[in-house]
Scaffold this active site. Structure first.
Site, PDB file in Angstrom:
ATOM      1  N   TYR A 186       0.831  -1.205   0.000  1.00 22.49           N
ATOM      2  CA  TYR A 186       0.000   0.000   0.000  1.00 22.49           C
ATOM      3  C   TYR A 186       0.866   1.256   0.000  1.00 22.49           C
ATOM      4  CZ  TYR A 186      -3.130   3.659   1.635  1.00 22.49           C
ATOM      5  OH  TYR A 186      -3.814   4.839   1.758  1.00 22.49           O
TER       6      TYR A 186
ATOM      7  N   GLU B  77       4.751   2.021  15.471  1.00 20.62           N
ATOM      8  CA  GLU B  77       5.534   1.766  14.258  1.00 20.62           C
ATOM      9  C   GLU B  77       4.616   1.552  13.061  1.00 20.62           C
ATOM     10  OE1 GLU B  77       8.673   1.436  11.740  1.00 20.62           O
ATOM     11  OE2 GLU B  77       8.759   2.097  13.816  1.00 20.62           O
TER      12      GLU B  77
ATOM     13  N   GLY C 232     -14.495   1.647  11.874  1.00 21.37           N
ATOM     14  CA  GLY C 232     -14.119   1.984  13.240  1.00 21.37           C
ATOM     15  C   GLY C 232     -13.013   1.128  13.816  1.00 21.37           C
TER      16      GLY C 232
ATOM     17  N   GLY D  94      -9.700   1.015  12.931  1.00 22.08           N
ATOM     18  CA  GLY D  94      -8.511   1.831  13.181  1.00 22.08           C
ATOM     19  C   GLY D  94      -8.661   2.684  14.423  1.00 22.08           C
TER      20      GLY D  94
ATOM     21  N   TYR E 108      -5.928  10.644  11.219  1.00 15.71           N
ATOM     22  CA  TYR E 108      -5.163  11.037  12.399  1.00 15.71           C
ATOM     23  C   TYR E 108      -5.637  12.385  12.930  1.00 15.71           C
ATOM     24  CZ  TYR E 108      -2.094   7.263  10.845  1.00 15.71           C
ATOM     25  OH  TYR E 108      -1.590   6.065  10.448  1.00 15.71           O
TER      26      TYR E 108
ATOM     27  N   GLU F  53       5.641  20.013  13.735  1.00 12.36           N
ATOM     28  CA  GLU F  53       6.188  21.049  12.851  1.00 12.36           C
ATOM     29  C   GLU F  53       7.658  21.304  13.136  1.00 12.36           C
ATOM     30  OE1 GLU F  53       4.520  22.284  10.336  1.00 12.36           O
ATOM     31  OE2 GLU F  53       2.581  21.429  10.892  1.00 12.36           O
TER      32      GLU F  53
END
Length: 162
Positions: free
Chosen positions: A29, A87, A99, A101, A135, A144
């Site tokens: 993927y 990881e 749902g 994940g 996320y 950042e």
């Protein structure tokens, strides 16, 4: 809320072939198949050797394995606390959007807090817009001003030999 029929369980030594298959699917993927060289035995040593170097869970839906997560504990010197570093997380494409994940990340967050961690961290490929959006929906934010650095292969060996 955990999706109906979903079971999250700690990986067992017999799951090494399944973990290797999931990692290869994740690598495909991410267009990184050439980097997925870990064997079933490598996963057994990583997760169940002495000492274990990482932990994993298997997500099962309706009794069938549909995903996994693999993590380890790092340290934040600024917080003087451990950090849970995720990881990899992978849910088979046919089971995404249900749902699973979110349930995996909720489980990992609970583990992090139970272990006294000050944070959870992970990396995401900059082109993976669906994962980034997911996320953000969890409340995660990018770090950042920081870039990940890596030494591997010949460069790692050369530095060690210097």
């Amino acid at each position: 809320m955990t999706p109906p029929g979903l079971l999250l369980r700690d990986a067992a030594p017999g799951d090494a072939p399944l973990l290797a298959r999931f990692v290869r699917a994740l690598a495909a993927y991410e267009r990184l198949e050439h980097e997925a060289v870990g064997t079933e035995e490598d996963f057994r040593r990583l997760l169940f050797g002495t000492p274990p170097r990482a932990e994993a869970l298997i997500a099962e839906s309706g009794g069938a394995p549909v995903g996994f997560a693999l993590w380890y504990y790092a340290v934040s010197t600024f917080l003087a606390k451990p950090s849970l570093y995720v990881e990899d997380v992978f849910v088979e494409p046919a089971h995404r959007g249900r749902g699973i994940g979110r349930a995996i990340f909720r489980d990992l967050a609970r583990r992090a807090l139970a272990a006294g961690c000050g944070r959870m961290e992970w990396s995401v490929l900059d082109w993976n817009a669906p994962a980034i959006a997911f996320y953000r929906s969890l409340g995660a934010r990018p770090r950042e001003g920081w870039t990940l650095q890596r030494l591997s292969g010949p460069a790692l060996a050369a530095l060690a030999a210097a």
